[in-house]
Design a protein around this motif. Structure first.
Motif, PDB file in Angstrom:
ATOM      1  N   THR A 174       0.813  -1.215   0.000  1.00 29.39           N
ATOM      2  CA  THR A 174       0.000   0.000   0.000  1.00 29.39           C
ATOM      3  C   THR A 174       0.850   1.271   0.000  1.00 29.39           C
ATOM      4  OG1 THR A 174      -0.062   0.097   2.407  1.00 29.39           O
ATOM      5  CG2 THR A 174      -1.800  -1.172   1.341  1.00 29.39           C
ATOM      6  N   ARG A 175       2.169   1.133   0.286  1.00 30.73           N
ATOM      7  CA  ARG A 175       3.052   2.293   0.450  1.00 30.73           C
ATOM      8  C   ARG A 175       2.489   3.254   1.496  1.00 30.73           C
ATOM      9  NH1 ARG A 175       7.354   0.471  -1.234  1.00 30.73           N
ATOM     10  NH2 ARG A 175       8.278   2.518  -1.389  1.00 30.73           N
ATOM     11  N   ASN A 176       1.790   2.721   2.467  1.00 34.09           N
ATOM     12  CA  ASN A 176       1.064   3.562   3.423  1.00 34.09           C
ATOM     13  C   ASN A 176       1.300   3.025   4.835  1.00 34.09           C
ATOM     14  OD1 ASN A 176      -0.980   4.433   5.193  1.00 34.09           O
ATOM     15  ND2 ASN A 176      -2.343   4.897   3.489  1.00 34.09           N
ATOM     16  N   VAL A 177       1.789   3.885   5.711  1.00 32.15           N
ATOM     17  CA  VAL A 177       2.180   3.452   7.052  1.00 32.15           C
ATOM     18  C   VAL A 177       0.975   3.133   7.928  1.00 32.15           C
ATOM     19  CG1 VAL A 177       3.467   4.101   9.112  1.00 32.15           C
ATOM     20  CG2 VAL A 177       4.287   4.800   6.881  1.00 32.15           C
ATOM     21  N   ILE A 178      -0.113   3.893   7.731  1.00 31.31           N
ATOM     22  CA  ILE A 178      -1.295   3.655   8.571  1.00 31.31           C
ATOM     23  C   ILE A 178      -1.834   2.248   8.354  1.00 31.31           C
ATOM     24  CG2 ILE A 178      -3.653   4.398   9.102  1.00 31.31           C
ATOM     25  CD1 ILE A 178      -2.822   7.217   8.411  1.00 31.31           C
ATOM     26  N   SER A 179      -1.921   1.837   7.085  1.00 27.22           N
ATOM     27  CA  SER A 179      -2.461   0.493   6.856  1.00 27.22           C
ATOM     28  C   SER A 179      -1.511  -0.566   7.411  1.00 27.22           C
ATOM     29  CB  SER A 179      -2.770   0.255   5.382  1.00 27.22           C
ATOM     30  OG  SER A 179      -1.730   0.742   4.579  1.00 27.22           O
ATOM     31  N   ALA A 180      -0.199  -0.303   7.324  1.00 28.03           N
ATOM     32  CA  ALA A 180       0.756  -1.253   7.901  1.00 28.03           C
ATOM     33  C   ALA A 180       0.520  -1.371   9.407  1.00 28.03           C
ATOM     34  CB  ALA A 180       2.179  -0.796   7.621  1.00 28.03           C
ATOM     35  N   MET A 181       0.318  -0.229  10.045  1.00 30.54           N
ATOM     36  CA  MET A 181       0.109  -0.233  11.492  1.00 30.54           C
ATOM     37  C   MET A 181      -1.172  -0.976  11.863  1.00 30.54           C
ATOM     38  SD  MET A 181      -1.429   1.555  14.165  1.00 30.54           S
ATOM     39  CE  MET A 181      -1.861   3.182  13.584  1.00 30.54           C
ATOM     40  N   ILE A 182      -2.240  -0.718  11.100  1.00 27.68           N
ATOM     41  CA  ILE A 182      -3.521  -1.383  11.401  1.00 27.68           C
ATOM     42  C   ILE A 182      -3.396  -2.893  11.220  1.00 27.68           C
ATOM     43  CG2 ILE A 182      -5.932  -1.624  10.637  1.00 27.68           C
ATOM     44  CD1 ILE A 182      -5.803   1.454  10.015  1.00 27.68           C
ATOM     45  N   ILE A 183      -2.772  -3.297  10.110  1.00 27.97           N
ATOM     46  CA  ILE A 183      -2.585  -4.737   9.856  1.00 27.97           C
ATOM     47  C   ILE A 183      -1.740  -5.357  10.977  1.00 27.97           C
ATOM     48  CG2 ILE A 183      -1.503  -6.419   8.298  1.00 27.97           C
ATOM     49  CD1 ILE A 183      -3.946  -5.362   6.998  1.00 27.97           C
ATOM     50  N   GLY A 184      -0.689  -4.657  11.384  1.00 30.46           N
ATOM     51  CA  GLY A 184       0.190  -5.170  12.441  1.00 30.46           C
ATOM     52  C   GLY A 184      -0.545  -5.349  13.756  1.00 30.46           C
ATOM     53  N   VAL A 185      -1.243  -4.302  14.173  1.00 28.49           N
ATOM     54  CA  VAL A 185      -1.981  -4.367  15.440  1.00 28.49           C
ATOM     55  C   VAL A 185      -3.080  -5.425  15.350  1.00 28.49           C
ATOM     56  CG1 VAL A 185      -3.518  -3.063  16.970  1.00 28.49           C
ATOM     57  CG2 VAL A 185      -1.419  -2.016  16.145  1.00 28.49           C
ATOM     58  N   GLY A 186      -3.764  -5.469  14.202  1.00 31.44           N
ATOM     59  CA  GLY A 186      -4.811  -6.473  13.985  1.00 31.44           C
ATOM     60  C   GLY A 186      -4.262  -7.885  14.114  1.00 31.44           C
ATOM     61  N   THR A 187      -3.086  -8.113  13.530  1.00 33.52           N
ATOM     62  CA  THR A 187      -2.467  -9.439  13.615  1.00 33.52           C
ATOM     63  C   THR A 187      -2.205  -9.810  15.074  1.00 33.52           C
ATOM     64  OG1 THR A 187      -1.379  -8.978  11.516  1.00 33.52           O
ATOM     65  CG2 THR A 187      -0.556 -10.857  12.774  1.00 33.52           C
ATOM     66  N   ILE A 188      -1.688  -8.850  15.840  1.00 36.34           N
ATOM     67  CA  ILE A 188      -1.394  -9.128  17.254  1.00 36.34           C
ATOM     68  C   ILE A 188      -2.677  -9.432  18.026  1.00 36.34           C
ATOM     69  CG2 ILE A 188      -0.610  -8.039  19.407  1.00 36.34           C
ATOM     70  CD1 ILE A 188       1.699  -8.985  17.755  1.00 36.34           C
ATOM     71  N   ILE A 189      -3.744  -8.687  17.737  1.00 32.20           N
ATOM     72  CA  ILE A 189      -5.018  -8.948  18.430  1.00 32.20           C
ATOM     73  C   ILE A 189      -5.485 -10.377  18.138  1.00 32.20           C
ATOM     74  CG2 ILE A 189      -7.472  -8.315  18.536  1.00 32.20           C
ATOM     75  CD1 ILE A 189      -6.582  -5.400  18.011  1.00 32.20           C
ATOM     76  N   ILE A 190      -5.416 -10.752  16.862  1.00 27.63           N
ATOM     77  CA  ILE A 190      -5.839 -12.106  16.482  1.00 27.63           C
ATOM     78  C   ILE A 190      -4.958 -13.155  17.161  1.00 27.63           C
ATOM     79  CG2 ILE A 190      -6.032 -13.720  14.541  1.00 27.63           C
ATOM     80  CD1 ILE A 190      -6.797 -11.211  12.825  1.00 27.63           C
ATOM     81  N   LEU A 191      -3.643 -12.929  17.146  1.00 27.40           N
ATOM     82  CA  LEU A 191      -2.727 -13.894  17.775  1.00 27.40           C
ATOM     83  C   LEU A 191      -2.980 -13.979  19.286  1.00 27.40           C
ATOM     84  CD1 LEU A 191       0.621 -13.116  15.907  1.00 27.40           C
ATOM     85  CD2 LEU A 191      -0.844 -15.118  15.610  1.00 27.40           C
ATOM     86  N   ASN A 192      -3.254 -12.838  19.920  1.00 24.50           N
ATOM     87  CA  ASN A 192      -3.554 -12.837  21.357  1.00 24.50           C
ATOM     88  C   ASN A 192      -4.805 -13.666  21.664  1.00 24.50           C
ATOM     89  OD1 ASN A 192      -1.420 -11.305  22.236  1.00 24.50           O
ATOM     90  ND2 ASN A 192      -2.533  -9.363  22.190  1.00 24.50           N
ATOM     91  N   LYS A 193      -5.774 -13.613  20.753  1.00 22.76           N
ATOM     92  CA  LYS A 193      -7.033 -14.351  20.958  1.00 22.76           C
ATOM     93  C   LYS A 193      -6.819 -15.844  20.848  1.00 22.76           C
ATOM     94  CE  LYS A 193     -10.896 -11.639  21.009  1.00 22.76           C
ATOM     95  NZ  LYS A 193     -11.122 -10.432  20.220  1.00 22.76           N
ATOM     96  N   PHE A 194      -5.996 -16.237  19.872  1.00 24.59           N
ATOM     97  CA  PHE A 194      -5.948 -17.665  19.544  1.00 24.59           C
ATOM     98  C   PHE A 194      -4.727 -18.399  20.069  1.00 24.59           C
ATOM     99  CE2 PHE A 194      -8.826 -15.810  16.411  1.00 24.59           C
ATOM    100  CZ  PHE A 194      -9.933 -16.620  16.617  1.00 24.59           C
ATOM    101  N   LEU A 195      -3.714 -17.668  20.552  1.00 25.85           N
ATOM    102  CA  LEU A 195      -2.518 -18.385  21.028  1.00 25.85           C
ATOM    103  C   LEU A 195      -2.428 -18.338  22.548  1.00 25.85           C
ATOM    104  CD1 LEU A 195       0.200 -17.422  18.401  1.00 25.85           C
ATOM    105  CD2 LEU A 195      -1.050 -19.561  18.616  1.00 25.85           C
TER     106      LEU A 195
END
Lengths: 109, 240
Positions: free
Chosen positions: A88-109
């Motif tokens: 996306t060449r966009n830092v905001i989307s990178a940040m959202i995807i990153g935080v989202g990934t951590i939330i998902i990992l926190n839920k399932f691991l």
């Protein structure tokens, strides 16, 4: 709010000075100078080098130990975060995807 | 050099635009700055500082990690001079950042230089160096980013000091990863040439090795010097 402890004031002022000088002196002293090409080339690599060094222990070291396993959530989250940034060449989307990934990992691991 | 001339041309015209752009681009970083500032405020109160002292430190020092470490040392009754020396060593990394910005920002006036340097943080550095590779910006970009990050830092540490306890668990919200994720994004946008990856790899290996062996923030300084030197050697070597 209350009165301020004079020792704390001295501490804050001392910290302010030793924090400001490293931020200020190189620019103040060298701003007018033309640096040799080899130095310019060297300086161009600093941002990547510094950002990598800032990040490396946050990602790879947990509780004082190097963690290269798949249980290291930060390590896993790097991949979607970096892909999102590249795509996306966009830092905001990178940040959202990153935080989202951590939330998902926190839920399932 | 042609880029430099274009850059100087742009520099003259678009102060306001750059300032606003810098402020805007710093917004994703705030999601990391706010919990950090808030936690500092809470810790500072626990260490015995009052609200005014806690906030004043953020106003005058404006350096997250060293403020954290300073209040921890205060609660351990560490001598003042030891805390100040530690602060200096932690913030020496900004020396490298400041040096590396020299080629891009020439002839700043006294006030601009003051605010430019005062606001130089890991966050505004990451943002500005990334933007320098993507577009033509001037020092007002950094000033705009500095201002937004600075105000957020003061406000969130004040809020932490007033509220005095953690009200939200940032970890379950995934916000502990907000700052690393933003930095990963910024770093990814800087990766353009093969040499970038050499520099990244070198810095990664050395920073981890040094971090695990030498206490303090030396890993940032030593690894960066080695990695940048590695980058130069690599380019010299492949050019031949």
């Amino acid at each position: 709010m209350g009165e301020m402890d004079s020792k704390i004031i001295v501490l804050i002022l001392g910290m302010a000075v030793v924090t400001f000088l490293p931020r200020f002196l190189p620019m103040a002293l060298m701003m007018e100078k033309n640096l040799p090409e080899i130095i310019l080339q060297w300086l161009r690599f600093f941002p990547i080098a510094i950002l990598t060094a800032l990040l490396a222990p946050i990602i790879f070291v947990h509780n004082g130990m190097l963690n290269l396993s798949l249980e290291n959530k930060y390590l896993i989250a790097i991949i979607p975060t970096a892909i999102a940034a590249f795509k996306t060449r966009n830092v905001i989307s990178a940040m959202i995807i990153g935080v989202g990934t951590i939330i998902i990992l926190n839920k399932f691991l | 050099m042609r880029l430099m001339e274009k850059f100087i041309g742009f520099q003259k015209s678009d102060k306001k635009k750059c300032f606003i752009l810098g402020g805007k681009k710093s917004l994703p970083l705030l999601l990391g700055v706010i919990p950090f500032g808030f936690a500092y405020g809470v810790f500072a109160r626990e260490a015995g500082l009052n609200i005014l002292e806690t906030t004043l430190m953020s106003v005058l020092v404006f350096a997250g990690t060293s403020q954290f470490i300073a209040v921890k040392m205060i609660s351990n009754n560490t001598e003042l001079i030891t805390i100040i020396i530690s602060t200096f060593l932690i913030n020496l990394r900004h020396l490298l950042m400041s040096i590396s910005l020299v080629p891009y920002f020439k002839r700043l006036n006294r006030y601009t230089l003051f605010f430019f340097s005062f606001g130089l943080t890991d966050e505004s550095y990451a943002l500005t160096t990334t933007e320098l590779k993507r577009s033509l910006i001037n020092e007002y970009f950094m000033l705009g980013a500095n201002l937004i990050i600075y105000l957020t830092w003061i406000t969130s540490s004040f809020a932490g000091a007033v509220i005095g306890s953690r009200i939200i668990n940032f970890k379950t919200l995934g916000l502990d990863f907000a700052l690393p994720a933003t930095f990963i994004g910024l770093l990814a946008l800087q990766m353009e040439t093969k040499t970038s990856f050499i520099v990244l790899g070198t810095s990664l290996v050395f920073s981890l090795l040094i971090y695990l062996v030498i206490p303090g923030k030396w890993y940032i300084i030593i690894a960066s010097l080695l990695a940048a030197t590695g980058g130069v050697l690599w380019e010299k070597w492949i050019q031949k």
